[in-house]
Design a protein around this motif. Structure first.
Motif, PDB file in Angstrom:
ATOM      1  N   GLY A  51      -0.194   7.341  -1.431  1.00 51.87           N
ATOM      2  CA  GLY A  51      -1.169   7.987  -2.297  1.00 51.87           C
ATOM      3  C   GLY A  51      -1.628   7.076  -3.398  1.00 51.87           C
ATOM      4  O   GLY A  51      -1.891   5.889  -3.200  1.00 51.87           O
ATOM      5  N   ASN A  52      -1.704   7.619  -4.608  1.00 50.17           N
ATOM      6  CA  ASN A  52      -2.155   6.860  -5.766  1.00 50.17           C
ATOM      7  C   ASN A  52      -1.055   5.924  -6.250  1.00 50.17           C
ATOM      8  O   ASN A  52       0.084   6.348  -6.460  1.00 50.17           O
ATOM      9  CB  ASN A  52      -2.565   7.827  -6.883  1.00 50.17           C
ATOM     10  N   ALA A  53      -1.365   4.640  -6.443  1.00 52.55           N
ATOM     11  CA  ALA A  53      -0.358   3.649  -6.829  1.00 52.55           C
ATOM     12  C   ALA A  53       0.234   3.957  -8.198  1.00 52.55           C
ATOM     13  O   ALA A  53       1.437   3.788  -8.414  1.00 52.55           O
ATOM     14  CB  ALA A  53      -0.973   2.253  -6.826  1.00 52.55           C
TER      15      ALA A  53
ATOM     16  N   SER B  60      -4.554   2.662  -4.000  1.00 46.99           N
ATOM     17  CA  SER B  60      -3.207   2.850  -3.467  1.00 46.99           C
ATOM     18  C   SER B  60      -2.374   1.574  -3.448  1.00 46.99           C
ATOM     19  O   SER B  60      -1.257   1.583  -2.948  1.00 46.99           O
ATOM     20  CB  SER B  60      -3.303   3.401  -2.035  1.00 46.99           C
ATOM     21  N   GLU B  61      -2.883   0.476  -3.999  1.00 48.57           N
ATOM     22  CA  GLU B  61      -2.170  -0.795  -3.933  1.00 48.57           C
ATOM     23  C   GLU B  61      -1.274  -1.033  -5.145  1.00 48.57           C
ATOM     24  O   GLU B  61      -1.668  -0.774  -6.283  1.00 48.57           O
ATOM     25  CB  GLU B  61      -3.159  -1.962  -3.812  1.00 48.57           C
TER      26      GLU B  61
ATOM     27  N   THR C 130       0.831  -1.191   0.000  1.00 51.79           N
ATOM     28  CA  THR C 130       0.000   0.000   0.000  1.00 51.79           C
ATOM     29  C   THR C 130       0.870   1.247   0.000  1.00 51.79           C
ATOM     30  O   THR C 130       1.739   1.405   0.859  1.00 51.79           O
ATOM     31  CB  THR C 130      -0.939   0.022   1.220  1.00 51.79           C
ATOM     32  N   THR C 131       0.642   2.117  -0.968  1.00 54.63           N
ATOM     33  CA  THR C 131       1.399   3.359  -1.075  1.00 54.63           C
ATOM     34  C   THR C 131       0.670   4.484  -0.336  1.00 54.63           C
ATOM     35  O   THR C 131      -0.541   4.396  -0.104  1.00 54.63           O
ATOM     36  CB  THR C 131       1.587   3.757  -2.551  1.00 54.63           C
TER      37      THR C 131
END
Length: 240
Positions: free
Chosen positions: A108-110, A179-180, A105-106
């Motif tokens: 923000g946006n992956a 976010s993954e 999981t990041t």
């Protein structure tokens, strides 16, 4: 053995169960492993290994130690699926590897995170991360040789440090939804076959999809069928 269609381990077979999150083709020589095997199964496996002839027992024990170390590491890192690979080398002997799927999981946006990582890597002069354009979207490839603990081996008499062995490790990261980031990884103690396993890893990544291959494509009556000459069709041909 033909290539099989794998999917996210979050789902099970049945119409009342949620659909898988993603799909991929399993190449020749890989079988799924249980990441939480019952004690009785482990005991039976150990007993079987101990019953083998001397030369085969030594080789099987090495594989069992490698498996134990990988499973321990996978459980600690929250791996979703794990497959064990066995392939012949030039002399007909077995070469072993472990294939895993996990998510990171990041903040923000992956897609932005993967794009930023790939852009930074393009300006690097040394080896590291290589950006990828995959059928499922933006991704990257990284590989390294590293040391890992060799479980089951006793430390040397003059050292308290656990013994280690070198492994080749290749990773493909694919930007998922939200976010993954989907992480596809192959690790093997056969470091001399790193180039071959890189090709296998990239082949799997090119079959990875967030779209159910059993559902018809828009404008087509054939579900899950690739156009002749496409990358996916070529990978399917390579894998069976």
């Amino acid at each position: 053995m033909t290539a099989d269609r794998g999917n996210s381990p979050k789902s099970t077979v049945g119409t009342s169960e949620p659909k898988p999150d993603y799909w991929y083709l399993i190449p020749h020589g890989y079988v799924p492993l249980d990441l939480d095997p019952p004690v009785e199964q482990i005991q039976a496996l150990i007993a079987h290994v101990r019953s083998l002839p001397g030369d085969r027992r030594d080789q099987a024990e090495r594989v069992l130690r490698f498996y134990a170390g990988i499973v321990t590491s996978m459980n600690a890192e929250g791996v979703l699926a794990c497959l064990f690979g066995m392939h012949p080398d030039e002399e007909g002997g077995p070469v072993f590897s472990v294939l895993t799927f996990s998510t990171v999981t990041t903040p923000g946006n992956a897609k932005l995170a993967v794009a930023g990582l790939a852009a930074a890597a393009e300006g690097s002069a040394g080896p590291g991360v290589i950006p990828l354009e995959l059928p499922s979207g933006l991704g990257y490839l990284s590989e390294e040789k590293r040391k890992m603990a060799a479980p089951g081996r006793q430390p040397a008499a003059d050292s308290a440090d656990p013994p280690t062995e070198e492994v080749w490790q290749g990773t493909v990261g694919i930007a998922g939804r939200g976010s993954e980031v989907i992480m596809i990884q192959i690790a093997t103690p056969a470091v001399e076959f790193g180039d071959t396993y890189r090709d296998i890893l990239l082949g799997i990544a090119h079959t990875f999809s967030f779209t159910d291959p059993n559902e018809p494509d828009e404008g087509s009556s054939q579900g899950g069928t690739s156009e002749p000459g496409s990358v996916a069709a070529a990978i399917r041909s390579d894998f069976g």
